[in-house]
Write an enzyme that holds these catalytic residues in place. Sequence first.
Site, PDB file in Angstrom:
ATOM      1  N   CYS A 124       0.536  -0.679  -0.467  1.00 49.87           N
ATOM      2  CA  CYS A 124      -0.064   0.429  -0.101  1.00 49.87           C
ATOM      3  C   CYS A 124       1.334   1.185   0.215  1.00 49.87           C
ATOM      4  CB  CYS A 124      -1.145  -0.031   1.573  1.00 49.87           C
ATOM      5  SG  CYS A 124      -2.009  -0.937   0.630  1.00 49.87           S
ATOM      6  N   CYS A 156      10.396   4.928 -14.971  1.00 51.40           N
ATOM      7  CA  CYS A 156       8.948   5.032 -13.934  1.00 51.40           C
ATOM      8  C   CYS A 156       9.310   5.777 -12.521  1.00 51.40           C
ATOM      9  CB  CYS A 156       8.562   3.308 -13.920  1.00 51.40           C
ATOM     10  SG  CYS A 156       9.795   2.026 -13.034  1.00 51.40           S
TER      11      CYS A 156
END
Lengths: 393, 95
Positions: free
Chosen positions: A195, A351
């Site tokens: 998360c 990225c």
Amino acid sequence: MNENERQPVALTPEETLRYHRQIILPQVGPGGQERLKNASVLLVGVGGLGSPAALYLAAAGIGRLGVVDGDVVELSNLQRQVLHDTPSVGRSKTESAHRRIARINPDVEVHEYPVRLTSDNALSTLEGWDVVVDGSDNFPTRYLVNDACVLLGIPFVYGAIFRFEGQASVFAAPGGPCYRCLFRDPPPPDAVPSCAEAGVLGVLPGLVGTIQATEAIKLVLGIGQPLVGRLLLVDTLPMEFREVELRRDPDCVVCGEAPTITSLIDYEEFCGGATAPLAAPLERPRVPEIDVEELRSRLGSGRAPMILDVRENHEWRISNLGPYGARLLPLGRLQEILDELDPEIDLVIYCRTGHRSAIAVKQLSSVGFDRALNLRGGINEWARRIDPSLPTY
Amino acid sequence: MSGRDLVTVRVPEPLREFTGGRGQLHYDASTVDAVLEQIRRTEPLLAGRLFEDDGSVRGFINVFVDGRDLRHLAAGRRQVRPGSVVAIVPSVAGG
């Protein structure tokens, strides 16, 4: 916890008033409320899932709650970990949980375990509890909780979340499947973002953790149909609740007919090194790289490469190298636009941290792009070492 | 042919980066094996996440066909029909 010598305790008049709305339910009654009072539930993790579970279990009158968590409360927890509050930042989560539970219901006996659950302490920590609620946030702990619960014969309520989606079930109940029956192998390290890396809707653990509390209460009371042999899938964007059928695996290594795991193992190794053969195809490919300093010097030298960002749109909005001509092209769409790219041009691909871009470089090199380089450490590294005005995430 | 006439494959959040963000894929197929074969053909990035080299589904991912675990479906029960849902369920650890 060894509570074998405890004697059942009846409700006081004040408790009868406090739990009135629950006691008048025919499925609960005074007897059920007494059962809750004499029950014990251990929460492994008092973060996103453990927070609502602890709040509702305390309010419902579970007599003894255990809280296991080795972390301290951080500001970034408060968006979803509703057990903790701003003044608790910097305190241990178990201490914060204990204080909050005591304010909600001072009759609840709270046991703090301000440690990370390990193979050395799991059996002694879990032993004696009636039900375990797994609100952990990593795979080693999830397999550890599963194996310890199977070995001790304790049912545990499983919950897990990712971005907008959640899962819930009850494992290790008599006759039912365990977590390993569903997920035989852990994913390769780094194959599934946490998360912290991928984000999570704050209210999602509220939904799933509350479902876990519901299941724990049902297990204690012996009412309804617990999520044994069923996996509940929650998707908050379309707001769908679906379920799939789970079966006990007779070949399961821990709860099957001939188990090979009869004591706790090294779960860090199981979820890391031990999965190397499986992990290999998903590990970050070894590809030519460029570091952030070298990219900066090339950008100012007249040998500026074309820069591709293979993240998603929402990540681009957080930070990007647009001022240097970077173009957004999510990894999943890379194949679609290969015809538009010149294989002879110098390409630098980035990225967030360099994992997806390594996959992109590998894909490109397999179709003749020999001058594609992966930006080592991704845009977060650029933000740390070149442009601190950019946020990291 | 509309989505209702096809088999729907539900792609969960963690795997959508390998489908260009798409959460549903639609295929015209009569068996789940044909659906999986079409995934291999049309979604190579996703297939790379789903399958082992021998073609089996990876141990941290489950495939459910209309709510039933693919691993428990006998050879004669692997048919799908228009409107069937093939759900991909990966392990996630967030808490």
